[in-house]
Scaffold this active site. Structure first.
Site, mmCIF file in Angstrom:
data_model
loop_
_atom_site.group_PDB
_atom_site.id
_atom_site.type_symbol
_atom_site.label_atom_id
_atom_site.label_comp_id
_atom_site.label_asym_id
_atom_site.label_seq_id
_atom_site.Cartn_x
_atom_site.Cartn_y
_atom_site.Cartn_z
ATOM 1 N N ASP A 48 10.502 63.031 12.743
ATOM 2 C CA ASP A 48 11.623 63.494 13.153
ATOM 3 C C ASP A 48 12.060 64.826 12.219
ATOM 4 O OD1 ASP A 48 14.307 62.646 14.364
ATOM 5 O OD2 ASP A 48 14.717 63.495 12.131
ATOM 6 N N TYR A 53 16.375 71.844 9.498
ATOM 7 C CA TYR A 53 15.605 71.645 8.322
ATOM 8 C C TYR A 53 14.625 72.834 7.922
ATOM 9 C CZ TYR A 53 16.630 66.896 9.982
ATOM 10 O OH TYR A 53 17.334 65.532 10.215
ATOM 11 N N LYS A 78 16.225 68.658 16.784
ATOM 12 C CA LYS A 78 17.608 68.683 17.042
ATOM 13 C C LYS A 78 18.306 70.230 17.130
ATOM 14 C CE LYS A 78 17.666 64.799 14.014
ATOM 15 N NZ LYS A 78 16.620 65.154 12.983
ATOM 16 N N HIS A 111 22.430 67.725 17.184
ATOM 17 C CA HIS A 111 22.626 67.228 15.801
ATOM 18 C C HIS A 111 23.743 66.624 15.272
ATOM 19 C CE1 HIS A 111 20.197 68.140 11.867
ATOM 20 N NE2 HIS A 111 20.916 67.055 11.799
ATOM 21 N N LEU A 193 17.324 54.242 4.123
ATOM 22 C CA LEU A 193 17.120 53.626 2.553
ATOM 23 C C LEU A 193 18.212 53.979 1.758
ATOM 24 C CD1 LEU A 193 13.360 54.562 1.756
ATOM 25 C CD2 LEU A 193 14.321 52.245 2.721
ATOM 26 N N ILE A 231 13.756 56.063 10.284
ATOM 27 C CA ILE A 231 12.768 57.278 10.079
ATOM 28 C C ILE A 231 12.962 57.620 8.594
ATOM 29 C CG2 ILE A 231 12.817 58.465 12.366
ATOM 30 C CD1 ILE A 231 15.303 60.136 11.677
ATOM 31 N N LYS A 233 12.509 58.965 4.939
ATOM 32 C CA LYS A 233 11.722 60.445 4.445
ATOM 33 C C LYS A 233 11.219 59.947 3.153
ATOM 34 C CE LYS A 233 12.066 63.785 1.432
ATOM 35 N NZ LYS A 233 12.543 63.826 0.101
ATOM 36 N N ASN A 243 6.106 52.833 3.172
ATOM 37 C CA ASN A 243 7.268 52.674 4.066
ATOM 38 C C ASN A 243 6.781 52.460 5.539
ATOM 39 O OD1 ASN A 243 8.867 53.194 1.990
ATOM 40 N ND2 ASN A 243 9.312 55.485 2.676
HETATM 41 P P1 A2P Z 1 10.747 60.627 -2.286
HETATM 42 O O1 A2P Z 1 10.580 61.566 -1.128
HETATM 43 O O2 A2P Z 1 10.201 61.096 -3.664
HETATM 44 O O3 A2P Z 1 9.544 59.397 -1.872
HETATM 45 P P2 A2P Z 1 16.159 58.105 3.187
HETATM 46 O O4 A2P Z 1 15.108 58.055 3.946
HETATM 47 O O5 A2P Z 1 17.092 56.790 3.113
HETATM 48 O O6 A2P Z 1 17.049 59.270 3.333
HETATM 49 O O7 A2P Z 1 15.573 57.990 1.688
HETATM 50 C C1 A2P Z 1 14.910 59.044 1.240
HETATM 51 C C2 A2P Z 1 14.880 58.874 -0.468
HETATM 52 O O8 A2P Z 1 14.446 57.718 -0.883
HETATM 53 C C3 A2P Z 1 14.114 60.104 -0.964
HETATM 54 O O9 A2P Z 1 14.653 60.380 -2.241
HETATM 55 C C4 A2P Z 1 12.789 59.507 -1.343
HETATM 56 O O10 A2P Z 1 12.081 59.924 -2.537
HETATM 57 C C5 A2P Z 1 13.154 58.019 -1.438
HETATM 58 N N1 A2P Z 1 12.038 57.144 -1.169
HETATM 59 C C6 A2P Z 1 11.511 56.927 0.326
HETATM 60 N N2 A2P Z 1 10.718 56.005 0.177
HETATM 61 C C7 A2P Z 1 10.793 55.342 -0.895
HETATM 62 C C8 A2P Z 1 10.164 54.140 -1.462
HETATM 63 N N3 A2P Z 1 9.369 53.299 -0.805
HETATM 64 N N4 A2P Z 1 10.388 53.593 -2.462
HETATM 65 C C9 A2P Z 1 11.378 54.468 -3.459
HETATM 66 N N5 A2P Z 1 12.006 55.591 -3.284
HETATM 67 C C10 A2P Z 1 11.675 55.945 -1.812
#
Ligand code: A2P
Length: 276
Positions: A48, A53, A78, A111, A193, A231, A233, A243
């Protein structure tokens, strides 16, 4: 159990979207190729991105260099708010397609509604033509609220296949999800997350300890069990793999009931009314 048995979710267009995808918001273009390559290697099939971006070129390089055939990958991009409109949508799409270096995209999204500009209906009509021409397989929206969807549904020929919105354990989006279910619109979660804000939650930590997984895995498993496309990140190779490792455990009714109580309608991103 296979670690990467990602289910596909049917879209009203007739296509299917993998229920878990890799989001690349905030990943710089020069890092996107390596990150997307890693994601594809560990089993992601859906990527995505978005014009805004600034990393469509890096994403495209990874998709084109991959051993996985193009028709087994699902690429979303998007249109940005300032590109919306009857005359500007097609050039914006062509710019995205050129940066990606692809023949088509699987899903093209508006978007943000940017309702103050009142251009999303004009934009949609061009997107319907792009589907007709085979340049886009499915079209949808992002950050639309019920009144925006009602207006679009009343005017469109091709209904939106999906609405991508902020959705995580602190923001369940119950009203939107109920409306989506009535209208056969798939719900997709950005920041599933909560940009890591939910990961210190004691309830999620307790459920994670019970299953021997992380709070991130509990959160993403919750999305999957609710039928939501997510999705997440991450720029970190270990967390990219973590993830997608969601298929060796299952949340039980007690876990789901506990997560149900966490909803506090708390956003980490912007409200759709505030973005133009
Ligand atoms: P990083 O890129 O250093 O892994 P979202 O998808 O909700 O926007 O969340 C993204 C944020 O969560 C990023 O700051 C990412 O940091 C962090 N993140 C993604 N996967 C995990 C994970 N499995 N455990 C802890 N932090 C995570």
């Amino acid at each position: 159990m296979e670690l990467t048995a990602i289910p596909d979710i049917p879209l009203s267009s007739g296509a299917e979207i993998p229920q878990l995808g890799y989001g690349v918001w905030q990943i710089p273009d020069d890092e996107a190729e390596q990150a997307v390559t890693r994601a594809i290697e560990v089993g992601y099939r859906s990527i995505d991105t978005a014009m805004v971006y600034g990393n469509e070129a890096g994403v495209g390089r990874a998709v084109r260099a991959s051993d996985v055939p193009r028709d087994e990958l699902f690429v979303t991009t998007k249109i940005w708010n300032t590109d919306q409109g009857a005359d500007t949508t097609r050039p914006a799409f062509e710019r995205s397609l050129g940066l990606l270096g692809l023949d088509y995209v699987d899903l093209y999204l508006i978007h943000w509604p940017a309702a103050q500009n009142d251009r999303y209906l004009d934009t949609w009509r061009v997107m319907e033509q792009l589907v007709e021409e085979g340049l886009v397989r499915s079209i949808g929206v992002s950050n639309f609220e019920v009144p925006h969807l009602e207006r679009l549904l009343a005017e469109c020929d091709v209904p939106p296949a999906l609405n991508q919105v902020e959705l995580h354990p602190y923001l369940h989006q119950r009203t939107l999800r109920a409306f989506h279910a009535q209208q056969e619109i798939v719900t997709e979660a950005w920041s599933p997350l909560g940009q890591a804000a939910v990961l210190d939650d004691p309830t999620l930590a307790g459920i994670a300890a019970k299953h021997g997984v992380s709070a991130a895995q509990v959160t993403l498993r919750w999305h999957l069990q609710l039928g939501i496309v997510a999705i997440p990140k991450s720029a970190n190779p270990g967390r990219i793999a973590e993830n997608i490792d969601l298929f060796g455990f299952e949340l039980d009714a007690e876990d789901l009931a506990a997560i149900d109580t966490l909803d506090r309608e708390e956003r980490v991103g912007s409200h759709p009314d505030d973005v133009s």
